[in-house]
Design a protein around this motif. Structure first.
Motif, mmCIF file in Angstrom:
data_model
loop_
_atom_site.group_PDB
_atom_site.id
_atom_site.type_symbol
_atom_site.label_atom_id
_atom_site.label_comp_id
_atom_site.label_asym_id
_atom_site.label_seq_id
_atom_site.Cartn_x
_atom_site.Cartn_y
_atom_site.Cartn_z
ATOM 1 N N MET A 1 0.851 -1.195 0.000
ATOM 2 C CA MET A 1 0.000 0.000 0.000
ATOM 3 C C MET A 1 0.892 1.252 0.000
ATOM 4 N N PRO A 2 0.707 2.172 -0.956
ATOM 5 C CA PRO A 2 1.502 3.399 -0.979
ATOM 6 C C PRO A 2 1.366 4.172 0.333
ATOM 7 N N ARG A 3 2.414 4.912 0.668
ATOM 8 C CA ARG A 3 2.444 5.612 1.955
ATOM 9 C C ARG A 3 1.276 6.594 2.100
ATOM 10 N N GLU A 4 0.987 7.370 1.043
ATOM 11 C CA GLU A 4 -0.106 8.348 1.114
ATOM 12 C C GLU A 4 -1.450 7.662 1.315
ATOM 13 N N THR A 5 -1.646 6.545 0.611
ATOM 14 C CA THR A 5 -2.892 5.782 0.763
ATOM 15 C C THR A 5 -3.021 5.238 2.180
ATOM 16 N N LYS A 6 -1.907 4.721 2.707
ATOM 17 C CA LYS A 6 -1.920 4.181 4.066
ATOM 18 C C LYS A 6 -2.229 5.263 5.093
ATOM 19 N N THR A 7 -1.699 6.459 4.884
ATOM 20 C CA THR A 7 -1.957 7.570 5.809
ATOM 21 C C THR A 7 -3.447 7.935 5.809
ATOM 22 N N THR A 8 -4.035 7.995 4.617
ATOM 23 C CA THR A 8 -5.468 8.289 4.510
ATOM 24 C C THR A 8 -6.290 7.190 5.164
ATOM 25 N N TYR A 9 -5.898 5.950 4.928
ATOM 26 C CA TYR A 9 -6.589 4.789 5.499
ATOM 27 C C TYR A 9 -6.598 4.866 7.029
ATOM 28 N N ARG A 10 -5.447 5.159 7.615
ATOM 29 C CA ARG A 10 -5.352 5.267 9.077
ATOM 30 C C ARG A 10 -6.145 6.463 9.596
ATOM 31 N N SER A 11 -6.165 7.553 8.821
ATOM 32 C CA SER A 11 -6.931 8.735 9.233
ATOM 33 C C SER A 11 -8.428 8.430 9.273
ATOM 34 N N LEU A 12 -8.910 7.664 8.287
ATOM 35 C CA LEU A 12 -10.315 7.268 8.271
ATOM 36 C C LEU A 12 -10.646 6.371 9.464
ATOM 37 N N GLN A 13 -9.758 5.440 9.772
ATOM 38 C CA GLN A 13 -9.978 4.569 10.926
ATOM 39 C C GLN A 13 -10.008 5.378 12.225
ATOM 40 N N TYR A 14 -9.085 6.326 12.350
ATOM 41 C CA TYR A 14 -9.063 7.188 13.538
ATOM 42 C C TYR A 14 -10.337 8.021 13.627
ATOM 43 N N PHE A 15 -10.800 8.528 12.476
ATOM 44 C CA PHE A 15 -12.021 9.339 12.481
ATOM 45 C C PHE A 15 -13.210 8.524 12.968
ATOM 46 N N TYR A 16 -13.381 7.320 12.436
ATOM 47 C CA TYR A 16 -14.519 6.489 12.854
ATOM 48 C C TYR A 16 -14.411 6.122 14.326
ATOM 49 N N LEU A 17 -13.193 5.893 14.800
ATOM 50 C CA LEU A 17 -12.999 5.601 16.216
ATOM 51 C C LEU A 17 -13.490 6.754 17.077
ATOM 52 N N THR A 18 -13.053 7.976 16.771
ATOM 53 C CA THR A 18 -13.424 9.130 17.599
ATOM 54 C C THR A 18 -14.883 9.532 17.404
ATOM 55 N N ALA A 19 -15.395 9.437 16.165
ATOM 56 C CA ALA A 19 -16.793 9.798 15.914
ATOM 57 C C ALA A 19 -17.729 8.888 16.694
ATOM 58 N N PHE A 20 -17.406 7.596 16.758
ATOM 59 C CA PHE A 20 -18.264 6.670 17.497
ATOM 60 C C PHE A 20 -17.934 6.652 18.984
ATOM 61 N N LEU A 21 -16.745 7.103 19.354
ATOM 62 C CA LEU A 21 -16.498 7.361 20.776
ATOM 63 C C LEU A 21 -17.492 8.402 21.284
#
Length: 394
Positions: A1-21
């Motif tokens: 997975m390209p670095r930029e794609t991986k960064t976006t992927y992790r950002s989306l996971q973090y967003f869903y974590l905090t939004a549902f927190l």
């Protein structure tokens, strides 16, 4: 997975974590807060919690239209997060019922933007990069579980439920940094007029019957999220126990969501929907008879089976039952009927039952409607089998 794609992927996971927190901080204890802290009657509590899904039903498409018109979903999402957080902090000063109702409606208006706008960008991202949406969305289930667990203990420790609004607002603000690495475009769905879509779907009887079953099955599931805290307290539990129960229930959804497509692949979609709905109905039947707290904790674990499988399976059925040209309309109707109208009606009815009877009578209603929904699913299965038989003969 390209670095930029991986960064976006992790950002989306973090967003869903905090939004549902944030969701897990507020909604499991909202009904308890309104009854215990604001001393509202159950019917008035029911009116407030029923108003939230109705606002979502109306405002979700409005936010979608605003996103399409402005072409700035990130700015809209940032504004919605900030506004909802600010309104949550202000909500604590309200005491009059009218202010409590209007204040919650205002929060719901901006809350309604969070998931649709983020889903749009997340779906676009995973499709372009051939990734799995479920591996992003399961972080939402984890966030909800963790927040409900922690807030149960925190509210018991500090002796006030006011902290649920503070935690809700803080978690929304913590989601903001993730937007810097979000994808810049949403999910592009072919535009089809709602009128044309409704005309086509009106002739699809299995689809219409499925909508009715979804109303009867998913409405009680969502209403339970608001009243489950009341049920735990009635069974002799504490606020900490409420947090543990929600942690077990929401936490069990994540693994089932991850396995959902594999399980659906081994069974037909309609069979998975029927199984998960029947499990929900059996759970409501058990709750009618005032089970011990330990039994309640054990049954919350099967929530993963009833919700973690039902949600993806029902969505797959809708996509398979509706023609590709009107799938956007079909999904919108599915969401409006179950998540919107069903959620609102059963929240309202739950409050009315609690006013004149007990929480156990409320679960009797949930059980009756859920198994009625399962009966309708059997009809849907037969209609589908008959249609496939005719095509085979032809």
């Amino acid at each position: 997975m390209p670095r930029e794609t991986k960064t976006t992927y992790r950002s989306l996971q973090y967003f869903y974590l905090t939004a549902f927190l944030s969701n897990g901080s507020l909604f499991p204890l909202l009904a308890v807060f309104l009854q215990e802290e604001k001393q509202l009657d159950p019917v008035l509590v029911g009116l407030i919690v029923a108003a939230i899904p109705l606002v979502n039903t109306v405002m979700e498409p409005v936010w979608g239209l605003l996103s399409d018109y402005t072409q700035k979903p990130l700015r809209l999402l940032a504004a919605a997060l900030t506004a909802a957080a600010a309104l949550a902090f202000i909500y604590l000063i309200y005491d009059h019922y009218a202010l409590l109702l209007l204040g919650m409606l205002a929060i719901a208006v901006f809350q309604a933007a969070v998931i649709p706008l983020s889903d749009s960008m997340a779906l676009s991202f995973v499709e372009r990069n051939q990734l799995e949406y479920g591996n992003i969305r399961l972080w939402g289930a984890i966030g909800f579980a963790v927040a409900s667990f922690l807030l149960g203990y925190i509210t018991d420790f500090v002796g006030t439920l006011d902290v649920i609004f503070i935690a809700y607002g803080l978690c929304l603000l913590l989601a903001l940094p993730a937007l810097r690495k979000f994808p810049r475009q949403g999910y592009d769905i072919a535009a089809v007029s709602m009128k044309e879509g409704l005309r086509t779907l009106r002739k699809n009887k299995p689809f219409l019957f499925f909508l009715v079953s979804n109303f009867l099955i998913f409405g009680p599931i969502l209403a339970n999220n608001f009243y489950f805290g009341t049920f735990i307290l009635a069974a002799g539990g504490t606020l900490s126990a409420v947090g543990i129960a929600f942690f077990l229930g929401a936490g069990s959804e994540a693994p089932f969501m991850k396995l959902a497509h594999r399980i659906i692949g081994k069974m037909s979609v309609i069979h998975v929907v029927m199984l998960s709905a029947a499990v929900s109905g059996a759970r409501w039947v058990l709750y009618m008879f005032d089970p011990p707290l330990a039994v309640i904790f054990i049954t919350t674990i099967i929530q993963g089976l009833s919700i973690g499988l039902y949600v993806p399976a029902a969505l797959l059925y809708i996509r398979s039952a509706a023609p590709s040209s009107v799938q956007a309309t079909a999904i919108a109707l599915y969401s409006a009927v179950g998540t919107g109208l069903g959620n609102a009606l059963f929240n309202l009815m739950g409050g009315m039952i609690l006013e004149i009877a007990t929480v156990y009578h409320m679960y009797a209603l949930f059980a009756a409607t859920t198994f009625t929904g399962v009966g309708i699913l059997i009809i849907v299965k037969r209609m589908k089998s008959a249609a496939e038989g005719k095509r085979g003969i032809a």
